[in-house]
Write a protein that holds these residues in place. Structure first.
Motif, short mmCIF file in Angstrom:
data_model
loop_
_atom_site.label_atom_id
_atom_site.label_comp_id
_atom_site.label_asym_id
_atom_site.label_seq_id
_atom_site.Cartn_x
_atom_site.Cartn_y
_atom_site.Cartn_z
N ALA A 1 0.83 -1.21 0.00
CA ALA A 1 0.00 0.00 0.00
C ALA A 1 0.86 1.26 0.00
CB ALA A 1 -0.92 0.00 1.21
N VAL A 2 0.27 2.35 -0.48
CA VAL A 2 0.93 3.65 -0.49
C VAL A 2 0.36 4.46 0.67
CG1 VAL A 2 1.31 5.77 -1.80
CG2 VAL A 2 1.22 3.56 -2.99
N PHE A 3 1.19 4.76 1.66
CA PHE A 3 0.75 5.50 2.84
C PHE A 3 0.84 7.00 2.58
CE2 PHE A 3 1.57 1.37 4.57
CZ PHE A 3 0.70 1.25 5.63
N THR A 4 -0.18 7.74 3.00
CA THR A 4 -0.18 9.19 2.86
C THR A 4 0.24 9.89 4.15
OG1 THR A 4 -2.53 9.29 3.41
CG2 THR A 4 -1.95 9.14 1.08
N THR A 5 0.23 9.15 5.27
CA THR A 5 0.65 9.69 6.56
C THR A 5 1.43 8.62 7.31
OG1 THR A 5 -1.38 8.96 7.65
CG2 THR A 5 -1.37 11.20 6.77
N ARG A 6 2.15 9.05 8.33
CA ARG A 6 2.92 8.12 9.16
C ARG A 6 2.03 7.32 10.10
NH1 ARG A 6 7.80 7.00 9.10
NH2 ARG A 6 9.18 8.45 8.10
#
Length: 193
Positions: free
Chosen positions: A116-121
């Motif tokens: 998956a591509v995370f947008t936040t930590r």
């Protein structure tokens, strides 16, 4: 995380992260398929961060950053899943919002974060499970924590190894006669988790 020195050589894992970012931009309609193919080819030919950074400068988010964005990242809408008597699987190259709300009834949900591509930590998962199952598969370096789940006959099994400074998954909410399982990827010969 600081921006890497542009003259430092890029790793295979970082190349894969850049390609995932290009793929997400293509799904959003920011890149045409032929642009995605050309840029992906150039990513795999790149040797340094400077070569890769040029391929990302016209895309939103942190300019040219390979790591997970920390501030100023684009806002991805909350993901809401509420299946009834069914199974929902999120896997592969999908964009993870900062908040996920789950409300299954007599169902099963699998959230596979490995590619998956995370947008936040940090990602908050709020559960309201009723006679259901939730499996969370963490990527390398990620961790998960129970942030206050109200158990009514349910349980949570956390089988992860805590390490790395990757994404952090926070799980909270209500669990009614359901099971939450958090695992890392397993590899055993041909069988993968």
């Amino acid at each position: 995380m600081t921006t890497p020195d542009p003259n430092v050589r890029i790793s295979n894992a970082e190349r894969d992260a850049v390609v995932r970012r290009l793929h997400a931009a293509t799904e959003e309609g920011r890149l045409e398929l032929d642009e995605f193919a050309e840029r992906s080819r150039r990513v795999y030919e790149a040797k340094t961060y400077a070569e890769v950074e040029r391929l990302l400068t016209d895309l939103p988010e942190e300019r040219g950053a390979v790591a997970i964005p920390t501030a100023g990242a684009r806002e991805v809408p909350e993901l809401r899943l509420a299946p009834k008597h069914s199974k929902v699987v999120r896997e592969g190259d999908w964009t993870v919002p900062s908040r996920i709300a789950l409300g299954p009834k007599h169902s099963r949900i699998v959230l596979d974060f490995r590619q998956a591509v995370f947008t936040t930590r940090e990602v908050e998962i709020e559960v309201n499970l009723t006679h259901s199952g939730l499996t969370v598969i963490l990527p390398e370096g990620a961790s998960a924590s129970d942030e206050g789940i109200d158990f009514e006959g349910g349980r949570m099994r956390d089988k992860t190894r805590r390490r790395g400074d990757g994404p952090r998954i926070r799980i909270s909410g209500r669990n009614v006669y359901s099971q939450i399982k958090v695992v890392n990827e397993r590899r055993f010969l041909w069988w993968r988790w």
